[in-house]
Design a protein around this motif. Structure first.
Motif, short mmCIF file in Angstrom:
data_model
loop_
_atom_site.label_atom_id
_atom_site.label_comp_id
_atom_site.label_asym_id
_atom_site.label_seq_id
_atom_site.Cartn_x
_atom_site.Cartn_y
_atom_site.Cartn_z
N GLY A 129 111.49 2.86 -52.41
CA GLY A 129 110.44 1.86 -52.51
C GLY A 129 110.16 1.11 -51.23
N ILE A 130 110.70 1.59 -50.12
CA ILE A 130 110.42 1.01 -48.80
C ILE A 130 109.63 2.04 -48.01
CG2 ILE A 130 111.40 0.14 -46.65
CD1 ILE A 130 113.85 -0.74 -48.25
N TYR A 131 108.44 1.67 -47.62
CA TYR A 131 107.56 2.56 -46.88
C TYR A 131 107.50 2.09 -45.44
CZ TYR A 131 106.25 3.94 -51.55
OH TYR A 131 106.29 4.39 -52.84
N VAL A 132 107.83 2.99 -44.51
CA VAL A 132 107.83 2.67 -43.08
C VAL A 132 106.63 3.35 -42.44
CG1 VAL A 132 109.12 2.82 -40.92
CG2 VAL A 132 110.35 2.51 -43.09
N ARG A 133 105.88 2.54 -41.72
CA ARG A 133 104.69 3.06 -41.05
C ARG A 133 104.72 2.64 -39.58
NH1 ARG A 133 103.40 1.86 -46.26
NH2 ARG A 133 102.18 3.42 -47.38
N PHE A 134 104.25 3.53 -38.73
CA PHE A 134 104.21 3.27 -37.30
C PHE A 134 102.76 3.10 -36.89
CE2 PHE A 134 107.93 5.70 -38.36
CZ PHE A 134 108.94 5.02 -37.70
N LEU A 135 102.46 1.97 -36.27
CA LEU A 135 101.10 1.72 -35.80
C LEU A 135 101.14 0.78 -34.63
CD1 LEU A 135 99.23 -0.92 -37.79
CD2 LEU A 135 101.38 -0.10 -38.68
N SER A 136 100.07 0.74 -33.90
CA SER A 136 99.98 -0.12 -32.73
C SER A 136 99.85 -1.57 -33.18
CB SER A 136 98.77 0.29 -31.88
OG SER A 136 98.71 -0.50 -30.72
N LEU A 137 100.81 -2.38 -32.77
CA LEU A 137 100.81 -3.82 -33.07
C LEU A 137 100.61 -4.59 -31.77
CD1 LEU A 137 103.84 -3.89 -35.55
CD2 LEU A 137 101.42 -4.06 -36.14
N PRO A 138 100.23 -5.86 -31.85
CA PRO A 138 100.03 -6.64 -30.62
C PRO A 138 101.30 -6.71 -29.78
CG PRO A 138 99.18 -7.81 -32.55
CD PRO A 138 99.94 -6.63 -33.06
N PRO A 139 101.15 -6.88 -28.47
CA PRO A 139 102.32 -7.03 -27.61
C PRO A 139 103.22 -8.16 -28.10
CG PRO A 139 100.33 -6.82 -26.29
CD PRO A 139 99.90 -6.96 -27.73
N GLY A 140 104.51 -7.92 -28.09
CA GLY A 140 105.47 -8.92 -28.55
C GLY A 140 105.79 -8.85 -30.02
N VAL A 141 105.02 -8.06 -30.78
CA VAL A 141 105.30 -7.87 -32.20
C VAL A 141 105.94 -6.49 -32.36
CG1 VAL A 141 104.35 -7.72 -34.54
CG2 VAL A 141 103.35 -9.32 -32.87
#
Length: 80
Positions: free
Chosen positions: A7-19
């Motif tokens: 029930g934990i879904y991990v997704r990789f995406l571009s986040l703002p710098p520092g996040v």
């Protein structure tokens, strides 16, 4: 690209710098963990471990300040 377990879904995406990552609770009780795809392999691994500490430590369901939850997730034992 994403991963799913218990029930934990991990997704990789571009986040703002520092996040490095963020965790979101869903109405069905599952979690979405977002990891910054701009991080290197080691950074993504550390970010995922950090976000999983929030999930294991029940930080997402207890009314506390974000600062306290971040401190708890950064402790060596990672839960609290």
């Amino acid at each position: 690209m994403g991963l799913e377990s218990d029930g934990i879904y991990v997704r990789f995406l571009s986040l703002p710098p520092g996040v490095n990552g963020a965790t979101v609770t869903n109405s069905d009780g599952t979690l979405d963990i977002y990891i910054n795809s701009q991080l290197g392999e080691e950074g993504r691994r550390r970010a995922l471990e950090h976000e999983l500490c929030h999930a294991r430590g029940s930080h997402l369901w207890v009314a506390r300040s974000v600062a306290v939850d971040e401190w708890l997730a950064n402790r060596p034992e990672g839960v609290g």
